[in-house]
Design a protein around this motif. Structure first.
Motif, short mmCIF file in Angstrom:
data_model
loop_
_atom_site.label_atom_id
_atom_site.label_comp_id
_atom_site.label_asym_id
_atom_site.label_seq_id
_atom_site.Cartn_x
_atom_site.Cartn_y
_atom_site.Cartn_z
N UNK B 13 -28.49 45.76 -19.49
CA UNK B 13 -29.06 44.58 -20.12
C UNK B 13 -28.39 44.31 -21.46
N UNK B 14 -28.21 43.05 -21.76
CA UNK B 14 -27.63 42.63 -23.03
C UNK B 14 -28.39 43.29 -24.19
N UNK B 15 -27.64 43.84 -25.14
CA UNK B 15 -28.24 44.50 -26.29
C UNK B 15 -28.52 45.98 -26.10
N UNK B 16 -28.45 46.45 -24.87
CA UNK B 16 -28.75 47.85 -24.57
C UNK B 16 -27.51 48.72 -24.73
N UNK B 104 -17.35 48.78 -12.18
CA UNK B 104 -17.67 47.39 -12.50
C UNK B 104 -19.00 47.36 -13.24
N UNK B 105 -18.97 46.87 -14.47
CA UNK B 105 -20.17 46.79 -15.30
C UNK B 105 -20.69 45.36 -15.32
N UNK B 106 -21.93 45.20 -14.90
CA UNK B 106 -22.58 43.88 -14.89
C UNK B 106 -23.62 43.86 -15.99
N UNK B 107 -23.52 42.88 -16.89
CA UNK B 107 -24.47 42.74 -17.98
C UNK B 107 -25.40 41.58 -17.67
N UNK B 108 -26.69 41.84 -17.74
CA UNK B 108 -27.70 40.81 -17.48
C UNK B 108 -28.38 40.41 -18.77
N UNK B 109 -28.73 39.13 -18.90
CA UNK B 109 -29.39 38.66 -20.14
C UNK B 109 -30.76 39.31 -20.33
#
Lengths: 115, 109
Positions: B13-16, B104-109
């Motif tokens: 998650x974004x910010x983590x 592969x790193x996926x960032x979620x809002x």
């Protein structure tokens, strides 16, 4: 200007065609590399040139033929390719010696599709 | 044979904070690299470790344990632009790079 430049960025070719990929580095490095990158697989080292001499072949099929006319330029000549050769082909350069090597700098790659 | 293992995909998650692990078995060891590769772009150098311990560079840190054949890349304060593949590579005894398949790193809002 980027350090390592590859052309073309995209290439579609038939199995009977002959084409060439070009790589140029402006970093003053003494080693250049061709890699093949297929989806979800590790980068595969194809060829290494150090001081313009080929030092690694890695059992690459003869339908791939490298050429290194000087320390700044590297070519990959392609002929009678197969559909399974479709991949991203990356060129890289580094400063290498007998005892160490710097990090590799990569070009943006040529996305090759064989039809 | 020589082998580099890293997870295929991770989501954060974004910010983590996220930690990407890499284990290796190679013939000799002369250092470990981490690269970042955005889709359709060239891999770019992130870090190099040759001694045990943690190397910090801004939001990114890389750790190495040679005795365990283990490294990790730690990304803090994740941003959407950190969505990319992260490649682990080991320089073997012949000073050849052995590559992992990438995470592969996926960032979620």
């Amino acid at each position: 200007e980027t350090g390592v430049t590859q052309t073309p960025r995209h290439l579609v070719m038939g199995m009977t065609n002959k084409k060439s990929l070009k790589c140029e580095q402006h970093l003053g490095h003494n080693a250049m590399y061709w890699y093949k990158q297929s989806a979800k697989k590790p980068l595969e080292l194809m060829f290494v040139y150090s001081l313009e001499e080929r030092v690694e072949n890695n059992s690459v099929p003869s339908r791939f033929s490298p050429e290194c006319p000087n320390s700044s330029h590297l070519f990959l000549h392609l002929h009678t390719l197969q559909p399974e050769d479709s991949a991203l082909y990356l060129c890289a350069s580094s400063q290498a010696s007998d005892s160490r090597t710097t990090e590799a700098f990569f070009g943006q790659g040529t996305r090759l599709t064989v039809v | 044979g020589q082998n580099i293992d890293q997870p295929t995909e991770m989501t954060a998650t974004e910010g983590a904070i996220v930690q990407i692990n890499c284990t290796y078995q190679t013939s000799g060891f002369n250092g470990l690299f981490w690269y970042q590769q955005h889709a359709g772009e060239a891999p770019t150098f992130l870090s190099y470790n040759v001694l045990d311990g943690l190397e910090e560079k801004g939001r990114f840190s890389s750790f190495l344990s040679r005795s365990k054949g283990y490294s990790y890349l730690l990304l803090k304060e994740l941003q959407m632009k950190d969505s990319a593949s992260y490649l682990c590579a080991v320089l073997d005894s012949n000073y050849q790079l052995i590559w992992g398949a990438g995470t592969k790193l996926i960032i979620k809002p």
